[in-house]
Write a protein that holds these residues in place. Structure first.
Motif, short mmCIF file in Angstrom:
data_model
loop_
_atom_site.label_atom_id
_atom_site.label_comp_id
_atom_site.label_asym_id
_atom_site.label_seq_id
_atom_site.Cartn_x
_atom_site.Cartn_y
_atom_site.Cartn_z
N ASP A 388 -23.08 10.39 -35.39
CA ASP A 388 -22.54 10.08 -35.63
C ASP A 388 -20.77 10.05 -34.66
N ILE A 389 -21.21 9.64 -33.07
CA ILE A 389 -20.61 9.09 -32.49
C ILE A 389 -20.07 7.81 -32.63
N GLY A 390 -21.90 6.99 -33.58
CA GLY A 390 -21.39 5.39 -33.43
C GLY A 390 -20.82 5.54 -34.68
N MET A 391 -20.47 6.27 -35.62
CA MET A 391 -19.49 5.69 -37.44
C MET A 391 -18.38 6.19 -36.83
N ALA A 392 -18.43 7.09 -36.09
CA ALA A 392 -16.52 7.30 -36.14
C ALA A 392 -15.81 6.22 -34.61
N TYR A 393 -16.39 6.10 -33.27
CA TYR A 393 -16.17 5.07 -32.73
C TYR A 393 -16.30 4.01 -32.01
N LYS A 394 -17.19 3.59 -33.22
CA LYS A 394 -18.32 2.04 -33.01
C LYS A 394 -17.69 1.85 -31.95
N LYS A 395 -17.28 0.25 -31.39
CA LYS A 395 -17.36 -0.21 -30.00
C LYS A 395 -16.98 0.24 -28.76
N ASP A 396 -15.94 1.38 -28.87
CA ASP A 396 -16.51 2.65 -27.70
C ASP A 396 -17.73 3.84 -27.66
N ALA A 397 -18.90 3.91 -28.37
CA ALA A 397 -19.56 5.05 -28.95
C ALA A 397 -20.41 4.94 -27.21
N LYS A 398 -20.88 3.91 -27.06
CA LYS A 398 -22.03 4.29 -25.75
C LYS A 398 -21.04 4.21 -24.60
N ALA A 399 -19.62 3.92 -24.25
CA ALA A 399 -19.07 4.78 -23.31
C ALA A 399 -18.68 6.17 -23.41
N ILE A 400 -18.89 6.97 -24.95
CA ILE A 400 -18.26 7.98 -24.73
C ILE A 400 -19.76 9.02 -24.52
N VAL A 401 -21.15 8.30 -25.34
CA VAL A 401 -22.25 8.19 -25.17
C VAL A 401 -22.69 8.92 -23.79
N ASP A 402 -22.55 7.90 -22.80
CA ASP A 402 -22.92 7.31 -21.90
C ASP A 402 -22.19 8.59 -20.70
N MET A 403 -20.98 8.93 -21.31
CA MET A 403 -20.09 10.13 -20.76
C MET A 403 -20.44 11.36 -20.75
N LEU A 404 -21.07 11.98 -21.33
CA LEU A 404 -21.68 13.18 -22.42
C LEU A 404 -23.24 13.48 -20.98
N GLU A 405 -23.78 12.23 -21.43
CA GLU A 405 -25.11 11.79 -20.83
C GLU A 405 -25.13 12.11 -19.52
N ARG A 406 -23.92 12.38 -19.02
CA ARG A 406 -23.96 11.96 -17.36
C ARG A 406 -23.59 13.75 -16.99
N LEU A 407 -23.18 13.98 -18.10
CA LEU A 407 -23.36 16.22 -17.48
C LEU A 407 -23.59 16.81 -17.22
N THR A 408 -23.39 17.71 -16.87
CA THR A 408 -23.91 18.47 -16.24
C THR A 408 -23.96 20.02 -17.17
N LEU A 409 -25.26 20.74 -16.96
CA LEU A 409 -25.24 21.73 -17.89
C LEU A 409 -23.85 22.49 -18.14
N CYS A 410 -23.34 22.81 -16.67
CA CYS A 410 -22.45 23.32 -16.82
C CYS A 410 -21.21 22.91 -17.17
N GLU A 411 -20.84 21.76 -16.50
CA GLU A 411 -19.58 20.90 -17.18
C GLU A 411 -19.71 21.15 -18.57
N ALA A 412 -21.11 20.25 -19.15
CA ALA A 412 -21.20 20.52 -20.48
C ALA A 412 -20.54 21.88 -21.36
N GLU A 413 -21.10 22.37 -20.95
CA GLU A 413 -19.98 24.43 -20.92
C GLU A 413 -18.82 24.30 -20.86
N ASP A 414 -18.22 23.55 -19.75
CA ASP A 414 -17.58 24.16 -19.81
C ASP A 414 -16.14 23.32 -21.03
N LEU A 415 -17.30 22.48 -20.58
CA LEU A 415 -16.22 21.02 -21.54
C LEU A 415 -16.02 21.62 -23.03
N MET A 416 -16.97 21.89 -23.56
CA MET A 416 -17.25 22.57 -24.65
C MET A 416 -16.86 24.22 -25.46
N ALA A 417 -16.25 24.97 -24.37
CA ALA A 417 -15.41 26.19 -24.67
C ALA A 417 -14.05 25.62 -24.67
#
Length: 617
Positions: A388-417
Motif C-alpha cells: 500500500d505504501i509503495g502504490m501511494a508513494y512510489k520512489k519515496d516508499a522505501k524511506a517511509i518503510v525504513d522509518m516505520l520499521e525503526r520505531l520501537t513499539l512505544c514510538e509506534a503507539e504514540d505515532l498511531m495515536a
C-alpha cells in the motif's frame, strides 16, 4: 609535607620542565587542546591504565576489545550523536572569537558573586549550581540578563548549538561519510552479538575498551582537563532490564561515599550527603545495585592511584543535563585548583543503544533465554503494508518503510495515536519535504496471542566511563608538594604502583668499582619489571635524590664503598627520605613486594631498622 599553599604555577612549571606533557607541535605555534605526553607522562598513563585493567578487566572477567576510531555516519546517527552531541556556543560580534556559552557565563557570574549584594549572591549561587541543567533558551536569557560580554567587552552573538564531532571523509573520493569517534562505546555495542557468543550466551557480562576519543571543543582550556583528543577507558556492563542486582554488591555496600543528588542541586545546595552505597541504593538515591557497585569500584580505583578521598564526590546529573540515553547518571568529580571536575561518568544507559542499532540495521541485538515452560502471551506489533505504501508513494516508499520499521513499539503507539478524523496519521520522514499521510491500511498496531518458548529481551547497559587525562592532572595536583623549609624542592608522592619510574640507582660517585654493582641491580630490577634509571652524573647524591623526587620515583638505591665490601646497599623512601640497609640480592624483591601492594614501607623499616649514618636527603 610542607605547609606552603598549593601553587598551580609551580606544578605546571615542574610538569613542563620534566616533560610530563606539553602542547603538541609547539615549534609550529601549537593547536589549542592538543597535547603530547613525554616519557614520565607516558609511563604514568600506562601504569594508570595497567592498574585500571587489573582492577576492572581482570578482576571482573570482562571481555576487552579494540574497535576502530573512524566511525561511519549511520552508526552515530543511530546513537543520537549526530543530532544531540552538542555544546552551546557564542561569538564575539566583532572579532569572531568563540566561547562556550556556559563557561563564559560561569566565569562572569563567579566574578560578579564576589561583589554582589547578599540577595543577589543567593540567586547567583542557585544559578551556578544548576548551570549544567540549562538549555539554549535559558542560557540566552541569562546572558542577556547579566549583560555578558566577551573578554574584550564586545557584544556576543546569540547562543547556538555546536556539534562536537570531527567529521571525516572515508575512501579515495570521500564517498563514505564518517567521524572520529567521540567515545569508545559504539564499537562495543555494534559487536554485542559477538561478545555475547564469547561469553557463551550467558548474562550478565561486561565488555571494556581503552582508546582514543575526539571532541572538537569550542574553547579548550585548563590543560588536560578540556582537550580535543584524549584517552578513555570505558566499560559496558550488560544486564537484564528487570534484574539489576549485582552478585558482588555486598563487597562495596559498606563503603561510605559523598553523594550530591540532583534533588539537592535543584535547591541550590552543594554540600554532599555522606552515606554507604548500600544505604544509597536502598533509599533509591542511586537507582540500582549494579550502578552502585560500579560507583564503589570507581572510588576504590581512584583511591588506589592516589586521589585524595576528601576531594572526591559523586554528583548526580540534573534532569536536563542527563544524556538522551541515560535513566540515571553519576559523575565522579575530583576537586582541583580548577574546581570540581568530572573525571568519571557512571551511567545507566538503559536499552537505548542496542535498541537503536537494532532498528537501524534490522540486526537483532538481543538476548534469548529459553523458558522453563512455554508462556501464552498477548503480543503487540506495528504492521506495515509495503504494498500500500509503495502504490501511494512510489520512489519515496522505501524511506517511509525504513522509518516505520525503526520505531520501537512505544514510538509506534504514540505515532498511531495521533490520527485525524479519518484515522490517518501525518508524519515527517527524512529526505521527504512534505508530510507523509499514512492510512490504517499502510500502518497499524495489531495484537495477537502467541505461545512463547523463548524470553527475548534487549539488555540494559551500565557504563562507567573514565577520562584518563583529567584523572591524571587532578591526581598530580593531589600528590604535589614541596619540602618543608625548601619550597624549591618539589615532590610528587605518586603511589609506587603507578609511578613512572620505580627505582633510582645512584652510585655514591663515578668510581669504577661501583659500575658492576649498578649493572647487576639494573638486571635484577628488569627481571621483576621494575622500571629503573641509573643516575651516575657528577651531581651530589642529594641533588640526584631531589631530581628523582620531582618525577615521583618512590625508591632510590645507593651503591657505596660498603657495597663493594659486603654487597649491601641503602634503600631510600621518597616521602620520608628514610633509609634502610639491606643486601643487594634482596633489594629488588623488597621493592617489588611494595609495588605489588604485598608490603608497606613501615614493614621494611621494622625488619631492617633505620639507617642513619649516610642518610642524605
Amino acid at each position: 609535607m610542607s605547609s606552603a599553599p598549593f601553587s598551580r604555577a609551580r606544578l605546571e612549571e615542574l610538569l613542563k620542565k620534566r616533560f610530563f606533557y606539553a602542547p603538541a607541535f609547539s615549534i609550529y605555534g601549537g593547536v589549542a587542546g592538543l597535547y603530547d605526553y613525554g616519557p614520565p607522562g607516558c609511563a604514568l598513563q600506562a601504569n594508570m591504565l595497567a592498574l585500571w585493567r587489573s582492577h576492572f578487566v581482570l578482576e571482573e572477567n570482562m571481555l576487552e576489545l579494540d574497535t576502530t576510531i573512524l566511525t561511519p555516519h549511520d552508526v552515530l546517527k543511530a546513537s543520537g550523536h549526530v543530532d544531540r552531541f552538542t555544546d552551546f556556543m557564542v561569538n564575539d560580534s566583532k572579532t569572531g572569537d568563540f566561547y562556550r556559552a556556559d563557561h563564559i557565563l560561569e566565569d562572569r557570574l563567579e566574578k560578579r558573586l564576589k561583589e554582589a549584594p547578599e540577595a543577589e549572591k543567593k540567586e547567583i549561587e542557585r544559578i551556578l549550581s544548576q548551570l549544567d541543567d540549562y538549555k539554549e533558551v535559558q542560557l540566552q536569557a541569562l546572558m542577556e540578563r547579566f549583560q555578558v560580554r566577551s573578554d574584550l567587552g564586545n557584544e556576543l552573538t546569540p547562543v547556538i548549538p555546536f556539534n562536537l564531532m570531527f567529521g571525516a571523509s572515508i575512501g579515495p573520493k570521500g564517498q563514505i561519510r564518517g567521524y572520529l569517534r567521540p567515545e569508545t562505546a559504539q564499537g562495543q555495542f555494534t559487536n554485542f552479538k559477538r561478545l555475547l557468543e564469547c561469553n557463551y550466551e550467558r548474562m550478565p557480562f561486561a565488555s571494556a575498551q581503552i582508546g582514543k576519543s575526539f571532541r572538537n571543543e569550542i574553547s579548550p582550556r585548563a590543560g588536560l582537563l578540556r582537550v580535543r583528543e584524549f584517552t578513555m577507558a570505558e566499560i559496558e556492563h550488560y544486564v537484564h532490564p528487570e534484574k539489576k542486582n549485582h552478585p558482588r554488591f555486598s563487597e562495596v555496600a559498606h563503603l561510605v561515599l559523598p553523594f550530591l543528588p540532583s534533588s539537592l542541586q535543584m535547591e541550590g545546595i552543594s554540600k554532599t550527603l555522606e552515606m554507604t552505597i548500600g544505604e544509597a541504593v536502598e533509599k533509591k538515591v542511586v537507582d540500582n545495585e549494579t550502578l552502585g557497585y560500579f560507583l564503589g569500584r570507581t572510588a576504590m580505583y581512584l583511591w588506589k592511584i592516589g586521589v585524595n578521598g576528601d576531594r572526591l564526590r559523586f554528583r548526580q546529573h540534573l534532569p536536563n543535563e542527563m544524556s538522551h540515553y541515560a535513566s540515571d547518571c553519576w559523575d565522579a568529580e575530583i576537586q582541583s585548583s580548577y574546581g570540581w571536575v568530572e573525571c568519571v561518568g557512571c551511567a545507566d544507559r538503559s536499552a537505548y543503544d542496542l535498541t537503536m542499532h537494532t532498528q537501524w540495521t534490522k540486526e537483532k541485538l538481543v538476548v534469548r533465554e529459553r523458558l522453563p515452560e512455554p508462556k501464552i502471551m498477548q503480543v503487540k506489533r506495528l504492521e506495515v503494508s509495503k504494498k500500500d505504501i509503495g502504490m501511494a508513494y512510489k520512489k519515496d516508499a522505501k524511506a517511509i518503510v525504513d522509518m516505520l520499521e525503526r520505531l520501537t513499539l512505544c514510538e509506534a503507539e504514540d505515532l498511531m495515536a495521533k490520527t485525524d478524523s479519518e484515522g490517518n496519521t501525518a508524519v515527517s520522514v527524512d529526505g521527504i519535504e512534505s508530510l507523509v499521510k499514512l492510512t490504517p491500511a499502510m500502518a497499524k498496531i495489531v495484537e495477537s496471542v502467541e505461545t512463547v518458548h523463548v524470553n527475548e529481551y534487549t539488555p540494559n547497559v551500565i557504563e562507567p566511563s573514565f577520562g584518563i587525562g583529567r584523572i591524571m592532572y587532578s591526581l598530580l595536583e593531589h600528590v604535589f608538594w614541596t619540602r618543608e623549609g625548601d619550597e624549591q624542592r618539589c615532590v610528587l608522592s605518586l603511589p609506587a604502583a603507578i609511578a613512572p619510574l620505580k627505582v633510582l640507582v645512584a652510585p655514591l660517585s663515578n668510581h669504577d668499582d661501583f659500575t658492576p654493582f649498578c649493572r647487576e641491580l639494573v638486571t635484577l630490577f628488569r627481571k621483576l619489571d621494575l622500571n629503573c634509571q641509573v643516575d651516575d652524573s657528577s651531581a651530589t647524591i642529594g641533588r640526584r635524590y631531589a631530581r628523582s623526587d620531582e618525577v615521583g620515583v618512590p625508591f632510590a638505591v645507593t651503591v657505596d664503598f660498603q657495597t663493594v665490601k659486603d654487597r649491601t646497599v641503602t634503600l631510600r623512601e621518597r616521602d620520608s627520605t628514610a633509609q634502610v640497609r639491606l643486601s643487594l640480592d634482596d633489594v629488588a624483591t623488597t621493592i617489588a613486594s611494595i609495588v605489588r601492594g604485598e608490603r608497606e614501607w613501615t614493614n621494611i623499616v621494622e625488619k631492617h631498622g633505620l639507617f642513619v649514618q649516610q642518610a642524605l636527603n
